[in-house]
Design a protein around this motif. Structure first.
Motif, PDB file in Angstrom:
ATOM      1  N   UNK A 164       0.848  -1.193   0.000  1.00  0.00           N
ATOM      2  CA  UNK A 164       0.000   0.000   0.000  1.00  0.00           C
ATOM      3  C   UNK A 164       0.883   1.242   0.000  1.00  0.00           C
ATOM      4  N   UNK A 165       0.761   2.057  -1.039  1.00  0.00           N
ATOM      5  CA  UNK A 165       1.607   3.247  -1.163  1.00  0.00           C
ATOM      6  C   UNK A 165       1.120   4.417  -0.319  1.00  0.00           C
ATOM      7  N   UNK A 166      -0.204   4.572  -0.215  1.00  0.00           N
ATOM      8  CA  UNK A 166      -0.739   5.717   0.505  1.00  0.00           C
ATOM      9  C   UNK A 166      -2.201   5.488   0.871  1.00  0.00           C
ATOM     10  N   UNK A 167      -2.679   6.320   1.761  1.00  0.00           N
ATOM     11  CA  UNK A 167      -4.079   6.359   2.170  1.00  0.00           C
ATOM     12  C   UNK A 167      -4.706   7.561   1.475  1.00  0.00           C
ATOM     13  N   UNK A 168      -5.879   7.401   0.867  1.00  0.00           N
ATOM     14  CA  UNK A 168      -6.584   8.518   0.240  1.00  0.00           C
ATOM     15  C   UNK A 168      -7.895   8.762   0.952  1.00  0.00           C
ATOM     16  N   UNK A 169      -8.194  10.049   1.172  1.00  0.00           N
ATOM     17  CA  UNK A 169      -9.401  10.456   1.878  1.00  0.00           C
ATOM     18  C   UNK A 169     -10.061  11.547   1.048  1.00  0.00           C
ATOM     19  N   UNK A 170     -11.362  11.418   0.804  1.00  0.00           N
ATOM     20  CA  UNK A 170     -12.115  12.418   0.058  1.00  0.00           C
ATOM     21  C   UNK A 170     -13.046  13.131   1.027  1.00  0.00           C
ATOM     22  N   UNK A 171     -12.867  14.433   1.142  1.00  0.00           N
ATOM     23  CA  UNK A 171     -13.711  15.238   2.022  1.00  0.00           C
ATOM     24  C   UNK A 171     -14.390  16.294   1.165  1.00  0.00           C
ATOM     25  N   UNK A 172     -15.664  16.072   0.913  1.00  0.00           N
ATOM     26  CA  UNK A 172     -16.480  17.031   0.154  1.00  0.00           C
ATOM     27  C   UNK A 172     -15.826  17.440  -1.158  1.00  0.00           C
TER      28      UNK A 172
END
Length: 110
Positions: A25-33
């Motif tokens: 896993x290279x990174x964590x992605x988070x979508x906020x609005x």
């Protein structure tokens, strides 16, 4: 998901959580609005402790550098939503085969 509002000091918590990243896993992605934040790590002596790079108008890549070691905890402004400043507090724990990212997005003056 809680029906109760959470605060950090005088700021309202927009999103928070913990993710365990494995070796692939290279990174964590988070979508906020509609704003996307990717959080990852590097082990590079040429980088600062934390690097923030705009990938696109609505996408920011945050890289925490583990090379220097020490406390990998940071809090900084990442943008605005609904005309209010949004901060990110993030902590990285590094282990042999995985990394643990703990994060809290909050808005001031909520």
């Amino acid at each position: 998901m809680s029906n109760f509002t959470k605060y950090v000091g005088g700021s309202i918590v927009v999103d928070s959580g913990v993710a365990v990243l494995g070796p692939d896993d290279n990174y964590l992605s988070i979508d906020i609005r509609g704003l996307k934040f990717s959080i990852g790590s590097a082990n590079d002596r040429s980088l600062g402790a934390i690097t923030i790079k705009s990938i696109a108008r609505d996408h920011v890549m945050i890289t925490i550098n583990v090379w220097q070691g020490g406390d990998l905890t940071f809090k900084f402004q990442v943008g605005t939503i609904s005309d209010r400043v949004m901060d990110l507090a993030v902590h990285l724990d590094v282990h042999t085969n995985h990394r643990v990212i703990t994060y809290t997005f909050s808005q001031r003056g909520a």
